[in-house]
Design an enzyme around this catalytic site. Structure first.
Site, PDB file in Angstrom:
ATOM      1  N   GLU A  16      -0.404  31.323   6.095  1.00 23.41           N
ATOM      2  CA  GLU A  16       0.716  30.396   5.956  1.00 23.41           C
ATOM      3  C   GLU A  16       1.681  30.853   4.863  1.00 23.41           C
ATOM      4  O   GLU A  16       2.904  30.744   5.021  1.00 23.41           O
ATOM      5  CB  GLU A  16       0.215  28.978   5.662  1.00 23.41           C
ATOM      6  N   PHE A  64      -6.971  25.237  15.273  1.00 28.54           N
ATOM      7  CA  PHE A  64      -7.925  26.074  15.983  1.00 28.54           C
ATOM      8  C   PHE A  64      -7.385  26.299  17.396  1.00 28.54           C
ATOM      9  O   PHE A  64      -6.795  25.413  18.002  1.00 28.54           O
ATOM     10  CB  PHE A  64      -9.278  25.366  16.074  1.00 28.54           C
ATOM     11  N   LYS A 124      -3.970  17.998   1.928  1.00 26.90           N
ATOM     12  CA  LYS A 124      -5.406  18.119   2.230  1.00 26.90           C
ATOM     13  C   LYS A 124      -6.242  18.291   0.975  1.00 26.90           C
ATOM     14  O   LYS A 124      -7.456  18.053   1.003  1.00 26.90           O
ATOM     15  CB  LYS A 124      -5.650  19.283   3.195  1.00 26.90           C
ATOM     16  N   HIS A 146      -9.200  17.291   5.602  1.00 24.52           N
ATOM     17  CA  HIS A 146      -8.488  17.669   6.830  1.00 24.52           C
ATOM     18  C   HIS A 146      -8.696  16.587   7.890  1.00 24.52           C
ATOM     19  O   HIS A 146      -9.768  16.450   8.444  1.00 24.52           O
ATOM     20  CB  HIS A 146      -9.032  19.011   7.329  1.00 24.52           C
ATOM     21  N   CYS A 168      -5.919  20.382  15.311  1.00 19.85           N
ATOM     22  CA  CYS A 168      -5.297  20.099  14.020  1.00 19.85           C
ATOM     23  C   CYS A 168      -3.779  20.011  14.075  1.00 19.85           C
ATOM     24  O   CYS A 168      -3.149  19.622  13.090  1.00 19.85           O
ATOM     25  CB  CYS A 168      -5.707  21.156  13.007  1.00 19.85           C
ATOM     26  N   HIS A 198       0.279  23.142   5.828  1.00 24.18           N
ATOM     27  CA  HIS A 198      -0.995  22.876   6.502  1.00 24.18           C
ATOM     28  C   HIS A 198      -2.128  23.055   5.494  1.00 24.18           C
ATOM     29  O   HIS A 198      -3.032  22.233   5.439  1.00 24.18           O
ATOM     30  CB  HIS A 198      -1.149  23.812   7.700  1.00 24.18           C
TER      31      HIS A 198
END
Length: 406
Positions: free
Chosen positions: A308, A393, A329, A334, A156, A297
């Site tokens: 975050e 990830f 998003k 995503h 990502c 994000h």
């Protein structure tokens, strides 16, 4: 050290097959999430995604690489013809992406052949189509790029890392132009099933897809997969100025860190993410108090949004309360390796129009998440500098600081 500017942008996303329609969707709060049509999902626990529509594909390329090539062509056209004056050996490519997955019918055929003892065969074209670098090579041909070749696979954070590495190549004098960004299409049966089994995807809004992606909302329950590509033309600022190029923004600083925590979770204190933002700010020479917008994000998973938020507070201190923070998003889902590219489009649009795109579906405030996430509707405000985040990830983090054209 050379300055690096953005002179071209291209996009293929669930909101539209170019930058203009993508930005229009972001600022108007339009959702691009719908029922999955890339495979028969009727028996799957998750049946929605942010899908690209009306796209014909590119012969010989995977679905994801086709998005990338189309976005690259748009970015090159947007940059004007003057970039062609740069010798091909001084043009590079840097992309985030993932290796293509086999389709379900291919695996079924493979299993049947193995049962009969017959040697499985693969058509050369199919093997080549799934190779990540095939798409990047096609993009390189589109821009006749014969310089540095950077292929990143950091999930990502892929597009953010690619943009950062492209910035380095120009800063250090390896080349004067880089086509950079990310492309991905994890709307396959294998990826949807895999993320669903990890309990990373929300399964609560299959009948209301537009409401499914809920970053920073108290009732968030996981992210929504998406697909697409975003490509930027990064160019040596001196060359861009000499040819009179239109500049979308300037990459001022880049930071990258690793959590070394868990494969699927961000650390609760936001440590790795905070480190990436601090590095980007330090390189940029921009004070934390000078940042106006954070393109977050913001996945919509309980842990990521909390991590975050804490990271932003740790980095910006008291100024965090004055920031506008939003998650694209919420509208696109995503886009994994291309996700940071959508955030770049949001940041560029915010700098150009002095308008921060919203976080939609933020209907139930979470007492632990108390920043200004621009809920529901875009907001006009001065935007001089933006911070773009991407966290992946495996714990890979990347941030960059984007400034308005000088």
């Amino acid at each position: 050290m050379r300055r690096v500017v953005i002179t071209g942008l291209g996009a293929v996303t669930p909101l539209g097959n170019d930058v203009a329609s993508t930005w229009d969707g972001l600022k108007s709060g339009r959702s691009g999430i719908s029922r999955l049509t890339t495979f028969d999902c009727s028996t799957f626990p998750v049946r929605i995604a942010g899908q690209v529509t009306g796209f014909a594909g590119e012969r010989g390329l995977s679905r994801a690489a086709g998005f990338g090539l189309a976005a690259a062509r748009e970015a090159l056209a947007d940059a004007g013809e003057g970039w062609r004056a740069i010798p091909p050996r001084e043009r590079g490519v840097a992309f985030g992406g993932t290796v293509g997955r086999p389709e379900l019918d291919e695996l079924t055929e493979l299993a049947d052949r193995l049962e009969t003892g017959e040697l499985p065969r693969q058509r050369t074209g199919e093997v080549r189509r799934r190779e990540q670098n095939t798409g990047i090579a096609a993009i390189a041909r589109a821009g006749d790029c014969r310089g540095p070749f950077v292929s990143v696979s950091t999930a990502c954070a892929g597009a953010a890392h690619a943009l950062g590495e492209a910035m380095r190549r120009i800063q250090e004098g390896d080349c004067r132009l880089v086509l950079a960004g990310g492309f991905d299409a994890l709307t396959t049966w294998l990826d949807v099933l895999g993320f669903a089994l990890l309990r990373a995807l929300t399964s609560e809004y299959d009948d209301e897809p537009a409401r499914a992606s809920r970053p920073f909302d108290a009732r968030r329950s996981g992210f929504v997969l998406g697909e697409g590509a975003v490509v930027a033309v990064l160019e040596d600022a001196e060359h861009a100025a000499a040819r009179g190029a239109r500049v979308h923004g300037e990459l001022l600083g880049y930071g990258s860190t690793l959590n070394a925590y868990r494969i699927t979770d961000s650390p609760p204190d936001g440590g790795g993410a905070a480190g990436a933002m601090r590095k980007a700010l330090a390189e940029s020479g921009v004070e934390a108090s000078e940042v106006d917008y954070v393109a977050a994000h913001g996945t919509g998973t309980p842990g990521n949004d909390l991590s975050e938020t804490r990271a932003i507070k740790a980095v910006f201190g008291e100024h965090a309360a004055a920031l506008s923070v939003s998650s694209p998003k919420s509208m696109t889902g995503h886009l994994t390796s291309a996700a940071a590219g959508v955030n770049l489009v949001a940041a560029v649009g915010a700098l150009r129009e002095q308008l921060v795109p919203p976080t939609i579906n933020l209907e139930h405030p979470d007492p632990e998440l108390d920043l200004d996430y621009v809920p529901g509707t875009a907001r006009r405000r001065p935007v001089r500098t933006a911070c773009v985040n991407a966290f992946a990830f495996g714990g890979a983090n990347a941030s960059f600081v984007l400034g308005a054209p000088r």
